[in-house]
Design an enzyme around this catalytic site. Structure first.
Site, short mmCIF file in Angstrom:
data_model
loop_
_atom_site.label_atom_id
_atom_site.label_comp_id
_atom_site.label_asym_id
_atom_site.label_seq_id
_atom_site.Cartn_x
_atom_site.Cartn_y
_atom_site.Cartn_z
CD GLU A 94 -1.53 -2.45 1.54
OE1 GLU A 94 -2.23 -3.44 1.25
OE2 GLU A 94 -0.42 -2.55 2.12
CG HIS A 163 -11.18 -8.15 5.57
ND1 HIS A 163 -10.62 -9.01 6.48
CD2 HIS A 163 -10.51 -8.33 4.41
CE1 HIS A 163 -9.65 -9.69 5.89
NE2 HIS A 163 -9.57 -9.30 4.64
#
Length: 373
Positions: A94, A163
């Protein structure tokens, strides 16, 4: 009014925990007149497709966002339509994804990057906060960072602790960033287009519970209450929804509800459940914020309830509460109330108890109507 009882069956009557194939792009996403029925996945795909067709400097990349089309299929078929150099996969880094996007933006491109889940955005936080948000200022305007960081966020898919988080307040605090959260397909396409065209970095959070369509606040079924049917009709051609302009989802006289993303629909259901004539405002963008719309509504109703999915402490609702108090103090007839997630790590086993639901919203509305008692 007949009150609805929130049962265990309601909690379990949700989507299956399939986080992969939850929607596909409509056959026609650009050009032509009129509208197409779209869910949020399709609307976002349409926005990306239209901008990539219009501007060769726009590109899309991220984890599984190229060939596969994204874990939620938002970038489906973009690689096939626009080529490997415009839509491609990135390593599971990321920090590297966002760093590459910042460099591309500084040299004139308009990258749209996908962070697979908002929970994965933290390794890129330093790049977003220290580089992207500061580039225009530190270069005295010589460079900008016209990047859009897309990411599915929030709970509702049984994704567990890593998540399902809602980290919007971590970014609303950072000067130089814009933070956007759509609640419906129409706004999703227009807001994403506006973000791509903006010269400053934007964090674009996509509520996973709304990917397949607006719902009634009680179930995960894509039913069409209030404005949902209208908002699912999306123009096929490109358009923008301006950043910093809230939408009044429901007009009312008794109390103002401020919400964004999934909580807009929960708030509508909660107001109906309570039998309160609430004015429900969908903020749409958290930064820039339509404080004028908020101030006008609260001065009219004299009461304010703020609803968000993230934990209460230091959530964005605290900032909203302070702003409302500063601007509307002499108009308030009750304390400002917040209905939020728990101040705990995301509780996978108690996901539906964690979410602010219609019953919790209704309780807050009734308390506020009673002067906060």
């Amino acid at each position: 009014m007949v009150e609805k009882t929130f049962t265990e069956a309601d909690r379990n009557d949700g989507i299956e925990p399939d986080m992969v194939d939850q929607g596909h792009a409509p056959k026609s996403t650009t050009g032509g007149n009129g509208t197409l029925p779209m869910n949020m996945i399709q609307a976002l795909n349409s926005a990306l497709d239209a901008k990539m067709a219009e501007d060769p400097n726009v590109l899309s990349f991220g984890e599984d966002a190229g060939y596969f089309g994204g874990v939620f299929r938002v970038t489906d078929k973009l690689q096939e339509k626009h080529g490997l150099t415009r839509s491609f996969d990135a390593p599971i880094s990321e920090c590297g994804i966002v760093a590459a996007a910042i460099g591309m933006g500084a040299y004139g491109l308009r990258p749209v990057v996908e962070i697979q889940f908002a929970d994965y955005i933290y390794p890129a936080y330093d790049q977003i906060v220290s580089e992207a948000a500061k580039l225009r200022y530190r270069s005295a305007g010589m460079f900008t960072s016209p990047i859009t960081v897309r990411s599915p966020y929030g709970g509702g898919i049984f994704g567990g602790q890593t998540h399902s988080q809602s980290p919007e307040s971590l970014f609303t605090h950072i000067a130089g960033l814009k933070v956007v959260v759509p609640s419906n397909p129409y706004d999703a396409k227009g807001l994403l287009t506006a973000c791509i065209e903006d010269d400053d970095p934007t964090i674009f959070f996509e509520p996973k519970r709304l990917y397949n369509g607006p719902f009634d606040g009680w179930h995960e079924k894509p039913v069409s209450p209030w404005k949902a049917q209208e908002l699912a009709q999306v123009p096929a051609e490109k358009y923008t929804v301006p950043l910093g302009k809230a939408r009044i989802m429901k007009e009312g006289a008794d109390v103002t509800i401020l919400a964004w993303g999934t909580m807009v629909w929960v708030s509508l259901a909660g107001a109906e459940h309570a039998g309160v004539d609430a004015e429900v405002i969908d903020l749409r963008s958290l930064v820039p914020l339509d404080i004028e719309a908020i101030e006008a509504s609260v001065k009219k109703t004299g009461r304010c309830v703020i609803v968000h999915e993230a934990p209460k402490t230091s959530g964005y609702g605290a900032e909203l509460s302070a702003l409302v108090q500063e601007r509307c103090f002499y108009h308030l007839e009750a304390p400002i109330a917040r209905v939020c997630g728990w101040d705990t790590p995301y509780p996978h086993a108690f996901e539906w108890e964690y979410f602010p639901g219609p019953e919790r919203v209704a309780e807050a509305l009734k308390s506020t109507m009673n002067g906060g008692r």
